[in-house]
Scaffold this active site. Structure first.
Site, PDB file in Angstrom:
ATOM      1  N   ALA A 173      10.589 -24.392  34.364  1.00 30.57           N
ATOM      2  CA  ALA A 173       9.322 -24.927  34.861  1.00 30.57           C
ATOM      3  C   ALA A 173       9.437 -25.412  36.291  1.00 30.57           C
ATOM      4  O   ALA A 173       8.661 -25.014  37.172  1.00 30.57           O
ATOM      5  CB  ALA A 173       8.858 -26.060  33.940  1.00 30.57           C
ATOM      6  N   ASP A 211      17.621 -29.288  33.101  1.00 28.19           N
ATOM      7  CA  ASP A 211      17.122 -30.175  32.059  1.00 28.19           C
ATOM      8  C   ASP A 211      18.254 -30.847  31.290  1.00 28.19           C
ATOM      9  O   ASP A 211      18.051 -31.354  30.200  1.00 28.19           O
ATOM     10  CB  ASP A 211      16.218 -29.412  31.084  1.00 28.19           C
ATOM     11  N   ASN A 212      19.481 -30.840  31.850  1.00 27.30           N
ATOM     12  CA  ASN A 212      20.573 -31.512  31.157  1.00 27.30           C
ATOM     13  C   ASN A 212      21.459 -32.241  32.154  1.00 27.30           C
ATOM     14  O   ASN A 212      21.674 -31.789  33.280  1.00 27.30           O
ATOM     15  CB  ASN A 212      21.388 -30.527  30.314  1.00 27.30           C
ATOM     16  N   CYS A 248      26.794 -45.063   8.079  1.00 28.18           N
ATOM     17  CA  CYS A 248      26.345 -45.575   6.785  1.00 28.18           C
ATOM     18  C   CYS A 248      24.824 -45.599   6.706  1.00 28.18           C
ATOM     19  O   CYS A 248      24.231 -45.315   5.659  1.00 28.18           O
ATOM     20  CB  CYS A 248      26.922 -46.960   6.523  1.00 28.18           C
ATOM     21  N   LYS A 279      15.054 -15.170  33.041  1.00 32.65           N
ATOM     22  CA  LYS A 279      14.143 -15.971  33.861  1.00 32.65           C
ATOM     23  C   LYS A 279      14.392 -15.779  35.348  1.00 32.65           C
ATOM     24  O   LYS A 279      13.446 -15.639  36.130  1.00 32.65           O
ATOM     25  CB  LYS A 279      14.287 -17.456  33.503  1.00 32.65           C
ATOM     26  N   ASP A 339      20.009 -18.716  36.328  1.00 30.76           N
ATOM     27  CA  ASP A 339      19.534 -19.273  35.062  1.00 30.76           C
ATOM     28  C   ASP A 339      20.032 -18.362  33.947  1.00 30.76           C
ATOM     29  O   ASP A 339      19.879 -17.146  34.030  1.00 30.76           O
ATOM     30  CB  ASP A 339      18.002 -19.357  35.029  1.00 30.76           C
ATOM     31  N   ARG A 398       3.751 -23.506  31.373  1.00 28.84           N
ATOM     32  CA  ARG A 398       4.110 -24.301  32.549  1.00 28.84           C
ATOM     33  C   ARG A 398       5.021 -23.555  33.503  1.00 28.84           C
ATOM     34  O   ARG A 398       5.249 -24.015  34.624  1.00 28.84           O
ATOM     35  CB  ARG A 398       4.770 -25.622  32.120  1.00 28.84           C
TER      36      ARG A 398
END
Length: 988
Positions: free
Chosen positions: A429, A525-526, A581, A477, A453, A464
């Site tokens: 995007a 995005d990371n 737990c 992309k 990419d 988008r």
């Protein structure tokens, strides 16, 4: 009008921001855009991708060469053609759900009455009559214009605009752990989650045990006591039964009615939304500049041309408008601003269009959806700090597509832009928006843009990532985006790569690659990849443009060598982890259930099957696999599903185990009246006693789980045959399961550090690799966006069944998908705005601005709306050998491919330091206290050899440098000395 069906596959990321109700309202709205300049094209693109019902374009002007710098759907072949007609086909192709058309007739009351929102993008005094007509017919009116490096947005939604959700944040929820039996009772919630609530907020209670009247669904006002507790000032529980356990609170979102002034009134009593805390007086100054420009254009039919005469005319117009506005300054008090505005306002810049259009589009969506706080009422923006000290003189049109940009910066600067060699990391995007801006700016037109990419285009990207179309789905992309950018500007030189950037691809993104760059722009995005790219930019001394978005929120960070801190200079707090737990035995919110369900998917269909494949190949079950994975592997090895009936039987057994038998075992260990060692009720606080769930094939949720599980097992084991839902449920009805008897030997973990053997011991008797030798097993890799693979179906059913066990409110499949898939909500408005702000910073980098105050980091939230632009953080300094150093400083020995001994000697002779330790990667290359023989061997070896043989680092054919970490000390005082990073050149 009947509700339109929202295309969830297309709008999924936006639905997570706006919600289905707002999207429905948008899908039935109709918007008129007046004027089809590059700004209007950007605004229309955003609206169409957002999914409004209809967009109508109107413009009487034709395409000129000046339009080509911002209007990315216009080419030289379109010059002389109507701007609206040129724009329509490409805009219509963006989204088949939106009606896009042109209007050539009169713009009068009757015509405006057809629209919910009227947007004017034309700078002139005609906006006054348009605003009045829009108000008269009940349409919202938005004025959005740009003038070189400046822009404005004005919004008028009428006398009484209802806002149903002022901030768009999820309602605050909390787990109740105590309610007092007093007047103005205190309510205590889970002390691990702060309550982001304020006095006067209202909450609704549910599932409270002991005080049934609290569960009536009536909103109750609160008064905060601590971050984890509040009182109910209007309640008296003195005579109510005592609180026993459980309960949730959910915030009731506030509504607000907002009154707007019409444009004519708002101009003389303006309200401003601040954008830059360093420019407190700028909104009023720009208000006067734009009003003067409107009058100038209306009177003369042209923009000021930068002459002294036009500057004087603008000066007089500013003073005329100032007389009608209380406390407005005279032109003489802000001469530099007026001079810059007048000299550059005839230009048009794609990044500024992106900024103003992003803001204006969000206001259109607010008007029709009634979601988020509207702009009140003027927003002014400028980036005059991007201009050189002396305003350029080579700004006259030269007959090129960059004339509109050169009108601001000059043609010499345009040549500098063209010479850039930029690396864009990511073509999603943000990446699409950057490539569009770069194409319009002419960035790299005589140099190169490299974009990488790894991902391929998916349908959910299309809402988008506007460079992609339906026909591009499945293609890389980077390759599609590169072609689209080159179509927008044939001058563009774009090199697409389909490669991940990390330590494993340093042979691709080598020293030679980075040495050839002038800058880097992240569209990621990371966080790990962001940090890696940031470290490479610091190592090579390259500027980095960093940005990100989350729904209506976005941020920009500009990183300038030898000036600012880097992305890695600060660190976000780690994600909160869920105690095991809690996850396995005591969930209390839906997130716990979804995380548990996602783990079940991985354990059953990924980790277990991978272990089964390894067992099939080696005959050994690895020692380090978890107890639960081992149990699944043994069961599959003993009874592999070979047909549909076996898959259904295993799915039914999974249901019984997880939602009935384990719950019964838990209640056997800890009955509802169980006490802790302190004599307190065991089931209290955040612990909620569960209820077993016997299988019911007529229960949709039960059927969902069994069907999804059976399909996934059949997929993993290559089972052919009947897999329809009806067939699966028919088989499930036939299965009879033995009565479960809890075992007193099973121990269940209550605290985080306890071991849990709730599944019982794993019996591996008779399990051998031969038993599975003929099996065809394919571990499944989780994929959230393929709705046909049943991955999300399994997780949604599993999570909601788990929630039902513990009386936790269930959620929709879409919400499960968002949380389990860790999907980042996104909107084109935010994305376009952030890309625009970042691209403005690129102008400054190309101009090599030296003052840190020229650069702007940004944080925005379009929902509020909030705009916070501020200068970046300065690179922190440290003392080293009587000088100041920053993260941008390196020590580089002069030798090429030196021995380690030469490096040690260089540190001694140059800085007078003793080298105590040398490391590369995670390996120690040298320590001063080693024996002489080992030290001599290491000191005599080449650094290039040591980092590979000892350090285990790969040295690629084009690699020029290797990094070393040195620990040094002062030989006289023996005190440790912090030294900058060291990089050793191993080849020219």
């Amino acid at each position: 009008m009947a509700d339109a069906q929202i295309d969830e596959g297309l709008y999924s990321r936006q639905l997570y921001v706006l919600g289905a109700e707002a999207m429905q309202k948008m899908s039935q709205s109709k918007v008129l855009i007046l004027g089809m300049s590059g700004l209007a094209c950007e605004l229309a693109k955003n609206l169409i991708l957002s999914g409004v019902g209809a967009v109508v374009l109107h413009d009487n002007e034709n395409i000129t060469m000046m339009d080509l710098g911002t209007h990315y759907y216009a080419t030289e072949a379109h010059i002389g053609q109507n701007r609206a007609e040129v724009s329509m086909p490409a805009l219509a192709a963006l989204n088949s759900h939106v009606s896009v058309s042109c209007h050539k007739g009169a713009v009068d009351h009757d015509f405006l009455g057809l629209f919910d929102v009227v947007v004017s993008t034309m700078s002139s005094e005609d906006a006054h009559s348009l605003s009045a007509m829009a108000r008269a017919v009940g349409a919202a009116f938005i004025l959005a214009t740009t003038a070189g490096l400046a822009g404005r947005v004005f919004a008028d939604f009428g006398d009484a605009h209802l806002v149903t959700d002022t901030d768009g944040e999820d309602p605050v929820t909390g787990v109740v752990t105590f309610v007092g039996n007093t007047a103005n009772p205190t309510v205590v919630c889970n002390d691990t989650e702060r309550l982001d609530l304020s006095d006067g907020d209202q909450v609704i209670f549910s599932d409270v045990h002991g005080i049934p009247s609290l569960n009536d669904g009536v909103p109750r006002a609160i008064k905060m006591e601590t971050p984890y507790s509040f009182t109910l000032p209007n309640e008296d529980f003195t005579n109510e039964p005592k609180y026993i356990r459980g309960g949730y609170i959910t915030q009731v979102k506030r509504q607000e009615t907002v009154a707007f002034k019409p444009l004519t009134e708002a101009i003389i009593a303006p309200q401003f939304v601040d954008t830059d805390f360093a420019k407190f007086t700028r909104p009023m100054e720009l208000h006067l500049c734009h009003l003067a420009l409107d009058t100038f254009l209306t009177a003369r039919g042209r923009y000021p041309d930068g002459t002294d005469a036009d500057l004087e005319a603008m000066r007089q117009l500013v003073d005329q408008h100032a007389q009608a506005i209380s406390d407005a300054p005279a032109a003489a008090t802000f001469e530099p601003v007026l001079r810059a505005f007048t000299a550059t306002c005839r230009g048009a810049l794609a990044p500024v269009c992106a900024v103003i259009a992003g803001i204006a589009t969000q206001e259109v969506l607010k008007a029709v959806s009634h979601k988020y706080s509207p702009l009140r009422q003027f927003l002014y923006f400028d980036a005059f700090e991007a201009l050189p000290e002396a305003i350029p003189v080579d700004t006259a049109p030269a007959g090129t597509r960059y004339d509109a940009q050169a009108a601001v910066f000059g043609h010499e600067f345009q040549r500098s832009l063209a010479a850039q060699r930029y690396f864009l990391v990511g073509a999603g995007a943000l990446g699409c928006e950057y490539l569009k801006n770069f194409a319009m700016m002419g960035l790299g037109a005589a140099g190169q843009i490299t974009v990488t990419d790894m991902d391929s285009i998916e349908r959910s990207n299309l809402s988008r990532q506007f460079l992609f179309r339906d026909t591009d789905i499945g293609q890389p992309k980077s390759e599609v985006a590169a072609r689209a950018a080159q179509a927008m500007n044939p001058d563009m030189i774009v090199r697409p790569l389909v490669a991940k950037i990390d330590v494993e691809t340093e042979d691709v993104f080598s020293d030679a690659f980075f040495d050839n760059l002038t800058g880097v722009c992240n569209a990621l995005d990371n966080v790990p990849t962001r940090r890696y790219v940031d470290s490479r930019c610091v190592f090579y001394g390259l500027p980095l443009l960093e940005s990100g978005t989350l729904g209506t929120k976005g941020n920009v960070q500009v990183i300038v060598p030898n000036l600012t801190e880097s992305y890695g200079s600060t660190q976000d707090p780690p994600e909160k982890s869920i105690p095991s737990c809690t996850l396995h035995n005591f969930p209390n919110v839906i997130d716990h259930c979804i995380t548990w369900a996602r783990d079940k998917f991985e354990g059953t269909f990924s980790r277990s099957l991978e272990t089964l494949v390894q067992f099939k190949e080696s005959g050994v079950i690895a020692e380090d696999v978890s107890h639960e994975v081992k149990a699944v592997v043994v069961e599959l090895a003993r009874n592999p599903p070979k047909d549909v009936k076996a898959c259904v039987a295993m799915a039914r057994a999974e249901f019984d185990q997880h939602f009935d038998h384990k719950i019964r075992q838990l209640l056997f260990n800890f009955p509802e009246d169980a006490k802790t060692s302190d004599g307190l009720p065991f089931w209290s606080g955040t612990k909620r006693p569960p209820t077993p769930t016997p299988f019911d094939p007529d229960n949709t949720l039960h059927a969902d789980f069994v069907y999804a599980t059976a399909v996934l097992l059949a997929t993993a084991f290559g089972v052919d045959g009947r897999t329809s839902r009806e067939d699966v449920l028919a088989l499930a009805r036939e299965i009879k399961t033995p009565v479960f008897v809890p075992s007193s030997s099973v121990r269940i973990a209550v605290e985080e550090d306890e071991e849990d053997d709730s599944t019982g011991p794993v019996d591996t008797t008779g399990v051998s690799a031969e038993a599975v030798a003929s099996l065809s097993v394919t571990p499944l890799e989780f994929e959230k966006d393929d709705d046909s693979n049943h991955h999300i179906d399994f997780i949604a059913a599993t999570a909601n069944l788990r929630a039902a066990n513990y009386q936790i409110p269930t959620v929709s499949r879409a919400e499960v998908k968002r949380i389990a898939g860790k999907i980042i909500p996104a909107m084109i408005t935010t994305t376009a705005l952030i890309a625009g702000l970042t691209s403005i910073e690129l102008y400054k980098l190309v101009a090599q601005k030296k003052a840190i105050e020229c650069y702007k980091n940004a944080f925005i939230n379009l929902a509020l709306p909030l705009f916070a632009l501020s200068e970046p953080g300065e690179a922190k300094t440290a003392d080293f050998m009587d000088r100041k150093v920053t993260l941008w400083d390196f020590i580089e020995p002069p030798q090429v491919d030196p021995t380690l001994g030469e490096v040690v000697e260089y540190m001694k002779t140059t800085f007078g330091l003793s080298v105590d330790m040398v490391s590369a990667g995670r390996a120690m290359l040298y320590m001063d206290f080693w024996g002489e023989e080992k030290k001599s061997e290491r000191l005599g070896a080449k650094v290039s050899g040591l980092v590979t043989t000892v350090g285990g680092l790969a040295v690629h054919a084009e690699q020029k440098f290797v990094p070393l970490v040195l620990s040094c000390s002062n030989p006289d005082t023996y005190e440790d000395v912090d030294v900058p990073a060291v990089r050793v050149r191993i080849r020219e």
